[in-house]
Design an enzyme around this catalytic site. Structure first.
Site, mmCIF file in Angstrom:
data_model
loop_
_atom_site.group_PDB
_atom_site.id
_atom_site.type_symbol
_atom_site.label_atom_id
_atom_site.label_comp_id
_atom_site.label_asym_id
_atom_site.label_seq_id
_atom_site.Cartn_x
_atom_site.Cartn_y
_atom_site.Cartn_z
ATOM 1 N N CYS A 104 0.842 -1.136 0.116
ATOM 2 C CA CYS A 104 -0.055 -0.135 -0.002
ATOM 3 C C CYS A 104 0.879 1.147 0.079
ATOM 4 C CB CYS A 104 -0.965 -0.015 1.232
ATOM 5 S SG CYS A 104 -2.429 1.034 1.082
ATOM 6 N N HIS A 198 -2.832 -5.496 0.460
ATOM 7 C CA HIS A 198 -2.487 -5.897 1.927
ATOM 8 C C HIS A 198 -2.151 -7.290 2.096
ATOM 9 C CE1 HIS A 198 -2.059 -1.673 3.761
ATOM 10 N NE2 HIS A 198 -2.900 -1.396 3.147
ATOM 11 N N GLU A 200 -0.363 -8.909 3.950
ATOM 12 C CA GLU A 200 -0.210 -9.241 5.402
ATOM 13 C C GLU A 200 -1.294 -8.990 6.189
ATOM 14 O OE1 GLU A 200 -0.285 -4.692 5.205
ATOM 15 O OE2 GLU A 200 0.358 -6.189 3.958
#
Length: 284
Positions: A104, A198, A200
């Site tokens: 991001c 994202h 993660e």
């Protein structure tokens, strides 16, 4: 043992808001995720947007195998002390030659540091999930995206996007909303792999992000009431708790690229494996 540095560019107020929402800052999420992928790795966290922030005592960039840049609400097209400090840190990472990865805003920071540009999203707010991310010709053979299908979805919440990549960068993936969803940037002595989405984030954190940004979602016309946002976020959070619920995945239009944690983490795993190969080659 691999050694990682997590650069959390969230400003303090955003950091605390996120902790109140999901119990951890973006950097803390990264630490947990990296340790799940590389048990035994040594991880440090710094906050380059903060005044007076620096590396841990006695540490240098050369002592790390990889640097990870988190998401952040910073707008990289605005010159502020926070963005200036963050971009200067990224230029130091490039100069050090240490490989880096970002998601991001991390991709946006690397873009600006290497001479590219960032702007507000021109095709609208990408909130919750980026849909039908499609690999480019470079992306189909790039190790960052190894294991991804030709088109896939991923967690995403962003109001800014890369406008122009730096000279020599490789565009690896994009979709209808955001042209630059994944890229490789080489600048100075360093190489950066990054994504606009994202990998993660667990779905619980996606739900928390939607709730934190309710007003923005309403302003963007993506929902008509706070209740609609809450209902959608509740479904996302329920799928986090029960990822095999086909009814929820069907309602949300998601498949295993998002619901299966191992597949969702593809880019981070690929980057860490590349770091391991590089470390092994140095030691031979």
């Amino acid at each position: 043992m691999l050694r990682f540095l997590v650069a959390e560019s969230e400003p303090p107020e955003a950091r605390e808001s996120r902790r109140e929402s999901v119990g951890r800052s973006s950097g803390e999420t990264y630490l947990d995720t990296l340790l799940s992928l590389a048990p035994g790795a040594r991880c440090d966290r710094i906050k380059p947007a903060d005044a007076g922030a620096g590396l841990p005592a006695g540490a240098s960039l050369a002592g790390y195998d990889g640097v990870f840049l988190t998401g952040s609400p910073l707008h990289l097209y605005k010159e502020t002390p926070k963005t200036r400090r963050t971009v200067e840190f990224m230029r130091a990472v490039f100069a050090s030659g240490i490989p880096s990865f970002g998601s991001c805003a991390g991709l946006q920071v690397a873009t600006v540091a290497a001479g590219g540009t960032v702007r507000p999203n021109v095709r609208g707010y990408e909130a919750g999930f980026a849909r039908r991310i499609t690999l480019t010709e470079h992306g189909r053979s790039h190790p960052l995206l190894a294991g991804r299908p030709a088109a896939y979805d991923a967690p995403a919440v962003h109001t800014d996007e890369v406008e122009t990549l730096p000279e020599g960068a490789l565009l690896l993936a994009g979709n209808r909303v955001t042209a630059v969803q994944a890229a490789e940037i080489r600048f100075d002595a360093g190489v950066f792999w990054g994504v606009q989405y994202h990998p993660e984030l667990g779905l619980d954190e996606v739900a928390g992000a939607l709730l934190r940004q309710t007003d923005s979602l309403l302003d963007a016309g993506l929902a008509r009431s706070q209740g609609e946002v809450e209902a959608y976020a509740d479904q996302v959070d329920a799928l986090h708790r029960e990822p095999r619920r086909r009814d929820l995945a069907w309602r949300l239009g998601l498949d295993e690229q998002v619901t299966n944690a191992a597949k969702r983490l593809t880019e981070l795993r690929n980057f860490i494996e590349a770091l391991g190969r590089e470390r092994g080659a140095r030691q031979r």
